[in-house]
Write a protein that holds these residues in place. Structure first.
Motif, PDB file in Angstrom:
ATOM      1  N   ASP A 182       0.827  -1.358   0.093  1.00 46.66           N
ATOM      2  CA  ASP A 182      -0.083  -0.053   0.068  1.00 46.66           C
ATOM      3  C   ASP A 182       0.938   1.276   0.029  1.00 46.66           C
ATOM      4  OD1 ASP A 182      -2.663  -0.998  -0.025  1.00 46.66           O
ATOM      5  OD2 ASP A 182      -2.469  -1.530   2.153  1.00 46.66           O
ATOM      6  N   ASP A 183       2.088   1.239   0.742  1.00 44.25           N
ATOM      7  CA  ASP A 183       3.034   2.479   0.926  1.00 44.25           C
ATOM      8  C   ASP A 183       3.500   2.780  -0.327  1.00 44.25           C
ATOM      9  OD1 ASP A 183       4.194   0.046   1.103  1.00 44.25           O
ATOM     10  OD2 ASP A 183       5.898   0.959   2.264  1.00 44.25           O
ATOM     11  N   ARG A 184       3.873   1.635  -1.428  1.00 39.99           N
ATOM     12  CA  ARG A 184       4.317   1.863  -2.573  1.00 39.99           C
ATOM     13  C   ARG A 184       3.459   2.428  -3.647  1.00 39.99           C
ATOM     14  NH1 ARG A 184       8.513  -0.456  -6.054  1.00 39.99           N
ATOM     15  NH2 ARG A 184       9.754  -0.969  -4.240  1.00 39.99           N
ATOM     16  N   LEU A 185       2.076   1.732  -3.585  1.00 41.65           N
ATOM     17  CA  LEU A 185       1.123   2.276  -4.333  1.00 41.65           C
ATOM     18  C   LEU A 185       0.675   3.606  -4.191  1.00 41.65           C
ATOM     19  CD1 LEU A 185      -0.931  -1.260  -4.601  1.00 41.65           C
ATOM     20  CD2 LEU A 185       0.503  -0.083  -6.393  1.00 41.65           C
ATOM     21  N   GLN A 186       0.450   3.989  -2.746  1.00 38.51           N
ATOM     22  CA  GLN A 186      -0.035   5.277  -2.397  1.00 38.51           C
ATOM     23  C   GLN A 186       1.183   6.463  -2.921  1.00 38.51           C
ATOM     24  OE1 GLN A 186      -1.302   5.447   1.525  1.00 38.51           O
ATOM     25  NE2 GLN A 186      -2.939   4.432   1.162  1.00 38.51           N
ATOM     26  N   LYS A 187       2.422   5.860  -2.729  1.00 35.43           N
ATOM     27  CA  LYS A 187       3.294   7.054  -3.114  1.00 35.43           C
ATOM     28  C   LYS A 187       2.967   7.333  -4.509  1.00 35.43           C
ATOM     29  CE  LYS A 187       6.867   6.602  -0.446  1.00 35.43           C
ATOM     30  NZ  LYS A 187       8.006   5.774   0.103  1.00 35.43           N
ATOM     31  N   HIS A 210       1.962  10.724  -1.431  1.00 32.98           N
ATOM     32  CA  HIS A 210       2.026  10.657   0.062  1.00 32.98           C
ATOM     33  C   HIS A 210       1.264   9.219   0.540  1.00 32.98           C
ATOM     34  CE1 HIS A 210      -1.643  12.735  -0.339  1.00 32.98           C
ATOM     35  NE2 HIS A 210      -2.019  11.982   0.881  1.00 32.98           N
ATOM     36  N   VAL A 211       1.811   8.779   1.807  1.00 30.89           N
ATOM     37  CA  VAL A 211       1.351   7.798   2.181  1.00 30.89           C
ATOM     38  C   VAL A 211       0.601   8.040   3.549  1.00 30.89           C
ATOM     39  CG1 VAL A 211       2.432   5.431   3.291  1.00 30.89           C
ATOM     40  CG2 VAL A 211       3.465   6.395   1.615  1.00 30.89           C
ATOM     41  N   SER A 214       2.028  -2.744   4.220  1.00 28.46           N
ATOM     42  CA  SER A 214       2.974  -2.322   3.391  1.00 28.46           C
ATOM     43  C   SER A 214       3.911  -3.258   2.655  1.00 28.46           C
ATOM     44  CB  SER A 214       3.778  -1.518   4.449  1.00 28.46           C
ATOM     45  OG  SER A 214       4.569  -2.632   5.285  1.00 28.46           O
ATOM     46  N   SER A 215       4.711  -2.837   1.845  1.00 21.88           N
ATOM     47  CA  SER A 215       5.563  -3.760   1.220  1.00 21.88           C
ATOM     48  C   SER A 215       6.323  -4.617   2.063  1.00 21.88           C
ATOM     49  CB  SER A 215       6.489  -2.890   0.197  1.00 21.88           C
ATOM     50  OG  SER A 215       5.958  -2.035  -0.824  1.00 21.88           O
TER      51      SER A 215
END
Ligand SMILES: [Zn+2]
Length: 280
Positions: A232-237, A242-243, A252-253
């Protein structure tokens, strides 16, 4: 991967090229069940689409059985491998594994959980026990997420099969209950536990695929790379710059990689208890 000796599963429905037909959407009401995605999408986006489209009367039957083309054969063999592995695991605890159906489609598809669109990625619908995959996602995996490789694709299928296992074992009810009872934040936290367990179950399958001599060197790295790419962090970035951890639905990854590895290392579903652990 080496799938030469792996039988292809016949539990495949090939709706490619059929447009929007088939599925189990009831007339006069939409069954809203949990749809579990590979990527971090909000299920309500799909359900809203479903509400805008009235059920159609088209009842054309989709061909059933392993498709003859190369990609169709590949997914059917992976599905066959998951059936063999989970069949044995269920047998060891004196229960029977009821295999899911894998639906191949183009663009959009009607499921018992509402309309699915390829934009949201592969998903599992608990109401009809089917996993839905638009093979265009595998091209995306390579081009957009930079996660190439056949084992990366197999991981995606094994993750959705993991949701089916959760459905059979009753774990998926936790998410359905959370949806009715709690805040969005709490629902998201339950969703993350569900998703990380599905990743761990994908790893459990990977372990056994290894013992069946189906893995080649580099395969595990492909899956870990795909798990990293779909955090999710990667996709949101990538999408919003931003995350926002509270809005995570899949983890998260780092978490996705870690839970996949845990299943891959041991091959035991009991090591995938993401619900009672205090450190995800
Ligand atoms: Zn999922």
């Amino acid at each position: 991967m080496r799938l030469g000796n792996q039988r292809a599963s016949g539990n495949v429905e090939d709706r490619r090229g059929m447009g929007m037909v088939g599925g189990g959407l009831g007339v006069g009401g939409i069954v809203i069940a949990v749809i579990a995605y590979f990527l971090g999408f909000d299920p309500s986006t799909v359900i809203n689409v479903a509400e805008q489209i009235a059920p159609q009367g088209d009842t054309r039957e989709a061909p059933k059985g392993a498709p003859a083309d190369e990609m169709g054969q590949f997914v059917s063999r992976i599905l066959g491998s998951t059936e063999d592995v989970w069949g044995k695991i269920f047998q060891q605890s004196n229960s029977e594994y009821r295999p899911p159906t894998l639906v191949l489609y183009d663009g959009q598809v009607r499921s018992a959980c509402g309309m699915g669109q390829s934009a949201v990625g592969p998903f599992y619908c608990s109401a009809d026990e089917k996993l839905y995959i638009d093979l265009a996602f595998f091209r995306d995996l390579q081009a957009r997420f930079r996660a190439p490789g056949d084992f990366a694709q197999a991981y995606v299928i094994a993750h959705e099969v993991g949701h089916h296992v959760q459905n059979l074992t009753g774990t998926m009810k936790k998410l359905e209950a959370a949806r009715e009872r709690v805040s969005q934040a709490e629902f998201n936290r339950t969703s993350v536990r569900m998703e990380l367990q599905a990743d761990c179950f994908a790893g459990v399958w990977g372990y056994h695929a290894g013992t069946m001599n189906q893995l080649e060197s580099g395969d595990v790295a492909e899956a870990l790379n795909a798990a990293t790419a779909s955090g999710d962090d990667r996709l949101q970035k990538q999408t919003q710059g931003h995350v926002v951890p509270e809005s995570f639905t899949h983890g998260s990854s780092e978490q996705r990689v870690r839970w996949f590895k845990r299943g891959m290392d041991s091959g035991r579903p009991k090591d995938c208890d993401t619900f009672s652990t205090s450190s995800l």
